[in-house]
Design a protein around this motif. Structure first.
Motif, PDB file in Angstrom:
ATOM      1  N   ALA A  45       0.867  -1.185   0.000  1.00 32.11           N
ATOM      2  CA  ALA A  45       0.000   0.000   0.000  1.00 32.11           C
ATOM      3  C   ALA A  45       0.900   1.229   0.000  1.00 32.11           C
ATOM      4  CB  ALA A  45      -0.909  -0.001   1.230  1.00 32.11           C
ATOM      5  N   MET A  47       1.096   5.671  -0.190  1.00 34.09           N
ATOM      6  CA  MET A  47       0.395   6.937   0.007  1.00 34.09           C
ATOM      7  C   MET A  47       1.354   8.088  -0.281  1.00 34.09           C
ATOM      8  SD  MET A  47      -1.163   8.557   3.536  1.00 34.09           S
ATOM      9  CE  MET A  47       0.484   8.604   4.230  1.00 34.09           C
ATOM     10  N   ALA A  49       1.274  12.298   0.321  1.00 36.18           N
ATOM     11  CA  ALA A  49       0.566  13.455   0.885  1.00 36.18           C
ATOM     12  C   ALA A  49       1.371  14.715   0.597  1.00 36.18           C
ATOM     13  CB  ALA A  49       0.356  13.285   2.383  1.00 36.18           C
ATOM     14  N   VAL A  54      -3.782  13.937   1.564  1.00 31.06           N
ATOM     15  CA  VAL A  54      -3.518  12.816   0.670  1.00 31.06           C
ATOM     16  C   VAL A  54      -3.786  13.222  -0.778  1.00 31.06           C
ATOM     17  CG1 VAL A  54      -4.216  10.481   0.000  1.00 31.06           C
ATOM     18  CG2 VAL A  54      -4.079  11.094   2.429  1.00 31.06           C
ATOM     19  N   TYR A  56      -2.541  10.843  -3.225  1.00 28.96           N
ATOM     20  CA  TYR A  56      -2.536   9.521  -3.867  1.00 28.96           C
ATOM     21  C   TYR A  56      -2.521   8.470  -2.767  1.00 28.96           C
ATOM     22  CZ  TYR A  56      -1.008   5.500  -6.685  1.00 28.96           C
ATOM     23  OH  TYR A  56      -0.918   4.270  -7.301  1.00 28.96           O
ATOM     24  N   GLN A  57      -3.342   7.449  -2.914  1.00 27.10           N
ATOM     25  CA  GLN A  57      -3.385   6.373  -1.931  1.00 27.10           C
ATOM     26  C   GLN A  57      -3.966   5.127  -2.601  1.00 27.10           C
ATOM     27  OE1 GLN A  57      -4.498   6.192   2.773  1.00 27.10           O
ATOM     28  NE2 GLN A  57      -5.996   7.115   1.447  1.00 27.10           N
ATOM     29  N   LYS A  58      -3.203   4.054  -2.621  1.00 26.26           N
ATOM     30  CA  LYS A  58      -3.687   2.871  -3.327  1.00 26.26           C
ATOM     31  C   LYS A  58      -2.988   1.618  -2.802  1.00 26.26           C
ATOM     32  CE  LYS A  58      -5.006   3.746  -7.451  1.00 26.26           C
ATOM     33  NZ  LYS A  58      -5.098   4.017  -8.910  1.00 26.26           N
ATOM     34  N   ASN A  73      -6.429   0.380   1.546  1.00 28.71           N
ATOM     35  CA  ASN A  73      -5.761   1.546   2.126  1.00 28.71           C
ATOM     36  C   ASN A  73      -5.802   1.515   3.656  1.00 28.71           C
ATOM     37  OD1 ASN A  73      -5.285   2.498  -0.457  1.00 28.71           O
ATOM     38  ND2 ASN A  73      -7.107   3.804  -0.484  1.00 28.71           N
ATOM     39  N   LEU A 253      -1.491   3.412   6.606  1.00 25.27           N
ATOM     40  CA  LEU A 253      -1.145   4.627   5.870  1.00 25.27           C
ATOM     41  C   LEU A 253      -1.739   5.865   6.535  1.00 25.27           C
ATOM     42  CD1 LEU A 253      -1.750   3.477   2.167  1.00 25.27           C
ATOM     43  CD2 LEU A 253       0.448   3.641   3.354  1.00 25.27           C
ATOM     44  N   GLY A 254      -3.027   5.800   6.852  1.00 24.41           N
ATOM     45  CA  GLY A 254      -3.714   6.964   7.417  1.00 24.41           C
ATOM     46  C   GLY A 254      -3.152   7.383   8.764  1.00 24.41           C
ATOM     47  N   LEU A 257       0.157   9.163   8.428  1.00 25.54           N
ATOM     48  CA  LEU A 257       0.007  10.563   8.026  1.00 25.54           C
ATOM     49  C   LEU A 257      -0.323  11.433   9.243  1.00 25.54           C
ATOM     50  CD1 LEU A 257      -0.007  12.742   5.894  1.00 25.54           C
ATOM     51  CD2 LEU A 257      -2.398  12.160   5.383  1.00 25.54           C
TER      52      LEU A 257
END
Length: 359
Positions: A45, A47, A49, A54, A56-58, A73, A253-254, A257
């Protein structure tokens, strides 16, 4: 008339921005898929920012091969040595509270530690202590699956001959961060896991970050894999009390961040302590080396960046932050056959280039 013109101008600017965003999205997809073409195996995964948001995130590949579940994600990965960022900040939080100083010798807290009067917390934070890295000890296999207390871990390596005098050179060292985790417990009076939970995860709303466990039920867990000649296998088991404060955290990922934004906006550390974390330091001979407290300090595309990766059975991770552009890139993988290090740095290079073009 003027109002109509402004509306048209705003619409055109929005359309240009949307086209640029889609172009970057396609470029990032192509870059990642070229490096990781197998979407039926374990994956990753990523990301990106910019300015805390963000862009891009995939996720690519599978979170669980046996169940055929895709990564998302929101998948939770083991971070490996990205844990060291959290350990370093925990030490600086205690310093900020006046409970310790980074120039304290470790003998202040562990009186019987061999040579502990000459080794400081600063040496541990910067990998310049010279103590033996426990991951290079042959006896590690004997304890890898045992439940170890922090003191047991310290006792495991403390009597080993040192590799060099404190401050003589930089050599990446997991033992130093295990020691720091033990010191956090001694000074704070709570476990390392609880300190990180209370003072970092809870404060920042990192609700999907954990001290790692293979027994606890964790929503959206990504399962770890290794690749053998016969194909993928489930990761080798390790008791997380062994990597401890050097590599035992999990996150998403989140949440990462949230962590990065908190560092940028001084939500945890004051300016002085933040400066300590991201400074380059000197060896005894006056030579600068490229490591702060829990981060490598290097250059990508002519810009200073802060990076750190991680590797633990079944997982690899990489985070890159570009202070001058406020760009943060993270790559998390659930097979230690897929290192995201070069790919994450290449993503950062691409985003820097595209950002400069759009100015």
């Amino acid at each position: 008339m003027l109002r109509g013109f402004l509306v048209i101008l705003a619409c055109n600017l929005f359309m240009v921005a949307a086209v640029q965003a889609q172009k970057l999205n396609n470029q990032l997809d192509s870059l990642i898929l070229a490096a990781m073409p197998d979407q039926q195996g374990p994956g990753a995964a990523f990301m990106v920012a910019r300015k805390g948001e963000v862009i891009y995130q995939k996720a690519f590949g599978k979170a669980n091969l046996e169940l055929g579940v895709n990564l998302s994600n929101e998948s939770v990965f083991q971070l490996g040595s990205m844990t060291k960022q959290f350990t370093a900040v925990a030490i600086l939080l205690l310093a900020q509270q006046g409970k310790l100083k980074v120039n304290d010798p470790i003998s202040k807290y562990i009186p019987d530690y061999p040579g502990g009067d000459k080794i400081t917390l600063h040496h541990l934070l910067t990998h310049t202590s010279g103590i033996k890295d426990f991951t290079k000890m042959k006896a590690l296999a004997e304890i890898a699956q045992k439940e170890m207390t922090p003191k047991m871990m310290v006792d495991f390596f403390k009597d080993e001959p040192v590799d060099f005098a404190p401050g003589e050179r930089f050599e990446y060292n997991n033992s130093g961060y295990v020691l720091l985790g033990y010191l956090i417990e001694l000074v704070s009076g709570v476990t390392y896991a609880n300190f990180i939970q209370q003072h970092i995860f809870d404060r920042l709303g990192m609700k999907h970050s954990y001290y790692a466990s293979d027994r606890k039920v964790i929503d959206n867990r990504a399962y770890g894999y290794q690749k053998k000649e016969s194909g993928f296998v489930n990761k080798t088991a390790i008791n997380f009390s062994v990597p401890f404060a050097s590599g035992a955290l999990m996150s998403t990922l989140g949440d990462l961040l949230k962590w990065q934004n908190a560092l940028v906006n001084n939500k945890l550390l004051n300016t002085a302590e933040t400066q300590q974390a991201f400074s380059r330091y000197k060896l005894n001979n006056g030579e600068l080396f490229n490591y702060g407290y829990g981060w490598h300090i290097k250059e990508i595309g002519g810009l200073t960046v802060r990076t750190h990766g991680g590797s633990i059975f079944g997982f690899k991770s990489m985070g890159v932050y570009v202070p001058g552009k406020d760009i943060y890139v993270v790559g998390l993988t659930n097979c230690d056959c897929n290192s995201p290090t070069v790919l994450t740095e290449n993503i950062a290079r691409l985003v820097i280039t595209e950002t400069l073009k759009s100015k």
